[in-house]
Design a protein around this motif. Structure first.
Motif, PDB file in Angstrom:
ATOM      1  N   LEU A  49      41.755  29.475  42.083  1.00 59.01           N
ATOM      2  CA  LEU A  49      41.410  29.438  41.065  1.00 59.01           C
ATOM      3  C   LEU A  49      39.773  29.250  40.557  1.00 59.01           C
ATOM      4  CD1 LEU A  49      44.548  28.723  39.110  1.00 59.01           C
ATOM      5  CD2 LEU A  49      43.846  31.171  39.577  1.00 59.01           C
ATOM      6  N   CYS A  50      39.434  28.149  41.197  1.00 57.33           N
ATOM      7  CA  CYS A  50      38.254  27.716  40.558  1.00 57.33           C
ATOM      8  C   CYS A  50      36.929  28.121  41.351  1.00 57.33           C
ATOM      9  CB  CYS A  50      38.052  25.425  40.313  1.00 57.33           C
ATOM     10  SG  CYS A  50      38.906  25.655  39.187  1.00 57.33           S
ATOM     11  N   ARG A  51      37.156  28.228  43.077  1.00 60.53           N
ATOM     12  CA  ARG A  51      36.262  28.573  43.552  1.00 60.53           C
ATOM     13  C   ARG A  51      36.678  30.585  43.685  1.00 60.53           C
ATOM     14  NH1 ARG A  51      39.946  26.280  48.639  1.00 60.53           N
ATOM     15  NH2 ARG A  51      39.133  25.279  48.863  1.00 60.53           N
ATOM     16  N   ALA A  52      37.293  30.961  42.457  1.00 64.17           N
ATOM     17  CA  ALA A  52      37.342  32.535  41.839  1.00 64.17           C
ATOM     18  C   ALA A  52      36.832  32.853  40.923  1.00 64.17           C
ATOM     19  CB  ALA A  52      38.391  32.736  42.132  1.00 64.17           C
ATOM     20  N   MET A  53      36.157  31.374  39.876  1.00 65.94           N
ATOM     21  CA  MET A  53      35.877  31.898  38.664  1.00 65.94           C
ATOM     22  C   MET A  53      34.082  31.579  39.080  1.00 65.94           C
ATOM     23  SD  MET A  53      37.317  29.543  36.058  1.00 65.94           S
ATOM     24  CE  MET A  53      38.143  28.091  37.015  1.00 65.94           C
ATOM     25  N   ILE A  54      33.622  30.091  39.975  1.00 65.57           N
ATOM     26  CA  ILE A  54      32.502  30.286  40.522  1.00 65.57           C
ATOM     27  C   ILE A  54      32.016  31.624  41.321  1.00 65.57           C
ATOM     28  CG2 ILE A  54      31.404  28.830  42.207  1.00 65.57           C
ATOM     29  CD1 ILE A  54      33.111  26.255  41.970  1.00 65.57           C
ATOM     30  N   GLU A  55      32.900  31.847  42.254  1.00 64.07           N
ATOM     31  CA  GLU A  55      32.571  33.696  42.982  1.00 64.07           C
ATOM     32  C   GLU A  55      32.119  34.350  41.963  1.00 64.07           C
ATOM     33  OE1 GLU A  55      33.889  36.949  45.825  1.00 64.07           O
ATOM     34  OE2 GLU A  55      35.175  34.748  45.879  1.00 64.07           O
ATOM     35  N   LYS A  56      32.518  34.260  41.106  1.00 65.99           N
ATOM     36  CA  LYS A  56      32.614  35.876  39.512  1.00 65.99           C
ATOM     37  C   LYS A  56      31.725  35.307  38.853  1.00 65.99           C
ATOM     38  CE  LYS A  56      35.410  37.315  35.538  1.00 65.99           C
ATOM     39  NZ  LYS A  56      36.618  37.252  34.340  1.00 65.99           N
ATOM     40  N   ASN A  57      30.948  34.301  38.661  1.00 65.14           N
ATOM     41  CA  ASN A  57      30.587  33.728  38.110  1.00 65.14           C
ATOM     42  C   ASN A  57      28.739  34.157  38.823  1.00 65.14           C
ATOM     43  OD1 ASN A  57      30.075  33.313  35.106  1.00 65.14           O
ATOM     44  ND2 ASN A  57      32.365  32.326  36.420  1.00 65.14           N
ATOM     45  N   GLY A  58      29.053  34.221  40.064  1.00 64.04           N
ATOM     46  CA  GLY A  58      27.925  34.250  41.087  1.00 64.04           C
ATOM     47  C   GLY A  58      26.780  33.015  41.134  1.00 64.04           C
ATOM     48  N   LEU A  59      27.769  31.574  41.744  1.00 64.52           N
ATOM     49  CA  LEU A  59      27.540  30.168  40.909  1.00 64.52           C
ATOM     50  C   LEU A  59      27.277  29.893  42.813  1.00 64.52           C
ATOM     51  CD1 LEU A  59      28.719  28.510  37.663  1.00 64.52           C
ATOM     52  CD2 LEU A  59      26.670  30.067  38.889  1.00 64.52           C
ATOM     53  N   TYR A 298      49.023  32.308  38.330  1.00 60.91           N
ATOM     54  CA  TYR A 298      48.862  32.189  39.155  1.00 60.91           C
ATOM     55  C   TYR A 298      48.035  33.551  39.891  1.00 60.91           C
ATOM     56  CZ  TYR A 298      46.436  30.967  43.878  1.00 60.91           C
ATOM     57  OH  TYR A 298      45.961  30.890  45.106  1.00 60.91           O
ATOM     58  N   PRO A 299      48.374  34.413  40.860  1.00 57.68           N
ATOM     59  CA  PRO A 299      47.969  35.991  40.844  1.00 57.68           C
ATOM     60  C   PRO A 299      47.837  37.026  39.748  1.00 57.68           C
ATOM     61  CG  PRO A 299      50.509  35.692  40.793  1.00 57.68           C
ATOM     62  CD  PRO A 299      50.293  34.498  40.474  1.00 57.68           C
ATOM     63  N   LYS A 300      48.310  36.269  38.665  1.00 57.51           N
ATOM     64  CA  LYS A 300      47.553  37.298  37.607  1.00 57.51           C
ATOM     65  C   LYS A 300      45.735  36.957  36.977  1.00 57.51           C
ATOM     66  CE  LYS A 300      51.877  37.997  35.630  1.00 57.51           C
ATOM     67  NZ  LYS A 300      52.437  38.182  34.508  1.00 57.51           N
ATOM     68  N   TRP A 301      46.155  35.585  37.259  1.00 61.40           N
ATOM     69  CA  TRP A 301      44.002  35.787  37.065  1.00 61.40           C
ATOM     70  C   TRP A 301      43.470  35.284  38.522  1.00 61.40           C
ATOM     71  CZ3 TRP A 301      47.431  30.330  35.674  1.00 61.40           C
ATOM     72  CH2 TRP A 301      47.039  30.257  34.238  1.00 61.40           C
ATOM     73  N   LEU A 302      44.243  35.405  39.762  1.00 59.33           N
ATOM     74  CA  LEU A 302      43.395  35.952  40.864  1.00 59.33           C
ATOM     75  C   LEU A 302      42.704  37.377  40.928  1.00 59.33           C
ATOM     76  CD1 LEU A 302      44.464  33.525  44.044  1.00 59.33           C
ATOM     77  CD2 LEU A 302      42.878  33.521  42.636  1.00 59.33           C
ATOM     78  N   ASN A 303      43.847  37.822  40.663  1.00 60.11           N
ATOM     79  CA  ASN A 303      43.558  39.549  41.008  1.00 60.11           C
ATOM     80  C   ASN A 303      42.294  40.233  38.904  1.00 60.11           C
ATOM     81  OD1 ASN A 303      45.727  39.749  38.761  1.00 60.11           O
ATOM     82  ND2 ASN A 303      46.615  40.564  40.094  1.00 60.11           N
ATOM     83  N   GLY A 304      42.548  39.289  38.232  1.00 60.91           N
ATOM     84  CA  GLY A 304      41.663  39.283  36.741  1.00 60.91           C
ATOM     85  C   GLY A 304      42.728  40.205  36.035  1.00 60.91           C
TER      86      GLY A 304
END
Length: 465
Positions: A49-59, A298-304
């Motif tokens: 989940l944290c990797r997905a948030m980081i990737e979403k924000n381009g960090l 969990y899957p709902k957070w990952l798929n947006g």
């Protein structure tokens, strides 16, 4: 590039919140996060989940996950601990066994039989973290969020040999409640709080230089929502003249006056529509009923499908602000848990206190508070005596001292005989034996461990931590 270890990272909600708080600081957006937990499934969910948030924000920040604590800590600049030792299985014993003897706890994580036994199993884990830090990250700062805060921090000072600070959000939340009652913007209400964790008292509250201490009680009594939800806290404010941090349910279980003489008497002092209002086993019930929530979401957070925490939506948790102040010099003021060295003059030296501190590149600097109001100090001192015995017992494996600590707990003393306390503790020792190595011969004690006496540690001690 900061290297940040998070021990107990399987606490999915709290871990995500801390990570996004840290990434809200521009200088930290390339941080390396090392997650560690003994629960592999939760660890994997938190990391993904944290990797997905980081990737979403381009960090450029990175997250690695490990079941090995030493791997996470090696070379870290900062170590966060959010572990709950024993999980819900042990937590259930903390609540259910004392209840058989009439000790009615709402949360059971700070004082009372539940808090004492929580400390006994958490302190060895914290000292193992400190051992690994001394060897693998000797310059790191340990930021502890794990309860029971006061006892954990006291043990770390006694036997940890690392720089450490204890963090809680009770002061911030209570500040917001006071401002709400007074009908003022929170940022305009100045305050100083002092005491011990979960029993910290607002000894100064003002607005544009005018004291508002005497205005808090009538304001809360006139607010129908607050008056309904905070009956115990308001009664303590009425009797003492000072408002205490933490929730209605929390405060009610630290005192000898409210949770006794049956459900009818107790019902007057709790708000039963939310667990934190004081219901019996409230937090345990909440955890049990919501333990599958993260797995389902969990899957709902990952798929947006469900929204992530937005970058820049920073919470009031102290952790990220402390890192920012230490690394950038931007000054931060917060209320932290540190050792008392004459800072509150009518609480014992050496105990864990919660007081205002300032942070900048020079470190964490506590402020001198002086004397607490006498009634506030008396309540704190009763708890400090329990904490001191529990810490000594955790470090030495002294079963009798554990029983003496519980015997002197204010709530337990209000409802139990000496024989009942001894039987209750024996039952808890049996049920919680898997997490109590220092009492069952399966582990060591820490009372006589030699600690490093280098200049860094000595300076840290002189600075109040």
């Amino acid at each position: 590039m900061l290297k940040i270890a998070m021990i107990g990272a399987g606490s999915i909600g709290f871990t995500r919140r801390l990570v996004m708080d840290i990434l809200a600081v521009p200088e930290f957006q390339n941080a390396q996060f090392r997650f560690m937990d003994i629960h592999e499934e939760n660890l994997e969910m938190a990391a993904n989940l944290c990797r997905a948030m980081i990737e979403k924000n381009g960090l450029p920040a990175t997250v690695s996950a490990a079941l090995d604590q030493r791997e996470a800590i090696a070379g870290a600049d900062y170590v966060f601990c959010t572990a709950r030792v024993g999980g819900l299985e042990a937590f259930a014993h903390d609540i259910e066994i004392p209840l058989k003897y009439g000790v009615d706890q709402c949360v059971g994580d700070t004082l009372g039989p539940g808090g004492v036994f929580f400390a006994l199993r958490t302190i060895p884990v914290l000292l193992d973290i400190a051992r690994d830090m001394r060897e693998l990250a000797p310059g790191a700062l340990l930021l502890n969020y794990s309860n029971p805060m006061a006892m954990n921090m006291w043990a770390l000072r006694r036997a940890g040999g690392v720089r450490a600070v204890g963090l809680c959000h009770g002061v911030q939340h209570s500040h917001a409640l006071i401002a709400q009652a007074l009908g003022l913007p929170k940022e305009e209400v100045d305050y100083t709080a002092a005491g011990i964790n979960h029993q910290t008292w607002f000894v100064q509250v003002s607005h544009r230089g005018r004291s508002l201490l005497k205005d808090i009680l009538p304001a809360m009594e006139k607010n129908p929502d607050i008056a309904e939800k905070e009956p115990c806290r308001i009664d303590v404010l009425r009797r003492f003249g000072y408002f205490s941090t933490e929730s209605n349910g929390h405060l009610s279980e630290y005192l000898p006056w409210y949770r006794k003489r049956g459900k009818e008497e107790t019902a007057k002092w709790i708000y039963d529509k939310v667990w934190i209002g004081g219901e019996t086993g409230g937090y345990l019930n909440h955890c049990l009923s919501s333990r599958d929530e993260y797995r389902d979401n969990y899957p709902k957070w990952l798929n947006g499908e469900l929204e992530f925490i937005k970058l820049g939506e920073r919470s009031e948790e102290h952790g990220s602000y402390i890192l920012e102040a230490l690394e950038t010099g931007r000054v931060y003021r917060g209320h932290f848990n540190i050792g008392n060295r004459g800072l509150i003059t009518n609480l014992p030296d050496g105990c864990t206190i919660e007081i205002p501190c300032y942070v900048d590149r020079n470190g964490i600097q506590p402020t001198f508070t002086g004397r607490l109001p006498l009634a506030c100090a008396a309540t704190c001192c009763a708890s400090v005596s329990v904490q001191e015995m529990a810490v000594e017992a955790a470090l030495t494996g002294d079963r009798e001292l554990v029983k003496q600590a519980v015997l002197h707990d204010p709530l337990t003393a209000a409802v139990c005989t000496t024989d009942e306390v001894w039987r209750m503790c024996d039952e808890m020792f049996d049920a919680l034996a898997p997490w109590l190595p220092q009492f069952n011969g399966a582990g060591r004690t820490w009372a006589d461990i030699p600690l490093p006496d280098d200049g860094r540690l000595r300076r840290a001690q002189l600075a109040g931590e």
